[in-house]
Design a protein around this motif. Structure first.
Motif, PDB file in Angstrom:
ATOM      1  N   GLU A   1     -22.964  29.762  15.842  1.00  0.00           N
ATOM      2  CA  GLU A   1     -24.028  30.719  15.556  1.00  0.00           C
ATOM      3  C   GLU A   1     -24.680  30.509  14.189  1.00  0.00           C
ATOM      4  O   GLU A   1     -25.535  31.295  13.783  1.00  0.00           O
ATOM      5  CB  GLU A   1     -23.482  32.158  15.609  1.00  0.00           C
ATOM      6  N   SER A   2     -24.313  29.476  13.480  1.00  0.00           N
ATOM      7  CA  SER A   2     -24.758  29.308  12.095  1.00  0.00           C
ATOM      8  C   SER A   2     -26.176  28.776  11.957  1.00  0.00           C
ATOM      9  O   SER A   2     -26.695  28.711  10.843  1.00  0.00           O
ATOM     10  CB  SER A   2     -23.807  28.378  11.342  1.00  0.00           C
ATOM     11  N   GLU A   3     -26.804  28.394  13.053  1.00  0.00           N
ATOM     12  CA  GLU A   3     -28.167  27.852  13.026  1.00  0.00           C
ATOM     13  C   GLU A   3     -28.293  26.685  12.052  1.00  0.00           C
ATOM     14  O   GLU A   3     -29.276  26.558  11.327  1.00  0.00           O
ATOM     15  CB  GLU A   3     -29.171  28.957  12.699  1.00  0.00           C
TER      16      GLU A   3
END
Length: 190
Positions: A133-135
């Protein structure tokens, strides 16, 4: 006291005294340094609010960090009794050789190692759970290479040079920059 020396090529100030290790081996002082490193300059009042401590406690620990050469006040921002603090720029904090430490200093060094290891394990957990989810804000690498001791030292110095190349203080960073925690260590696999 062996506290400062210039390192080659990086122009960072190397700090390798037992006094600095002692100053670092306290959880609140590590939190203060982290806050100054991520958020930029602060007063004891703003630090107390951010860290959930009282200003008297913060003032004591700020003085200890200042005496150790890890933080400095910013005279141009300070007014009256209010002092603004920042981390000293360009420090390369290295552990003194264990053979040069007293038994008490070795115990302090071991406590600092324990605190840092706990933090590193927590960071590894965060990396594992948050990478998807850290992009793109989380990056990592693992590797195995065969090095001599001198090559390992050179690799370490090159890593420090790379950190210096990209380093900037919070107040100097672009608006889209974020504080990024980096860890590097090398150890024999056999």
């Amino acid at each position: 006291m062996r506290q400062e020396r210039r390192t080659n090529a990086t122009e960072r100030r190397a700090v390798d005294s037992p006094e600095v290790l002692k100053a670092l081996a306290h959880p609140l002082r590590l939190r203060i340094l982290r806050h100054l490193g991520t958020e930029g300059p602060a007063t004891s009042t703003t630090l107390a609010t951010a860290l959930g401590e009282n200003t008297g406690t913060l003032s004591y620990h700020l003085r200890m960090l200042e005496r150790s050469g890890l933080i400095e006040d910013i005279p141009e921002r300070s007014a009256g009794r209010e002092r603004w603090w920042r981390g000293v720029r360009g420090l390369d904090i290295r552990r003194p050789p264990l053979g040069e430490l007293t038994e008490a200093e070795r115990a302090v060094s071991a406590e600092l190692d324990r605190m840092r290891a706990e933090e590193d394990v927590e960071l590894a957990r965060q990396f594992t759970s948050g990478q998807a989810e850290s992009e793109g804000w989380m990056r990592g690498s693992r590797g195995l290479i065969h090095l001599t001791k001198d090559e390992l030292s050179a690799f370490h110095d090159d890593y420090l040079g790379l950190l210096t190349r990209y380093a900037r203080e919070p107040e100097d960073a672009p608006d889209d920059a974020r504080p990024v925690l980096l860890r590097w260590f090398g150890l024999p696999a056999d």
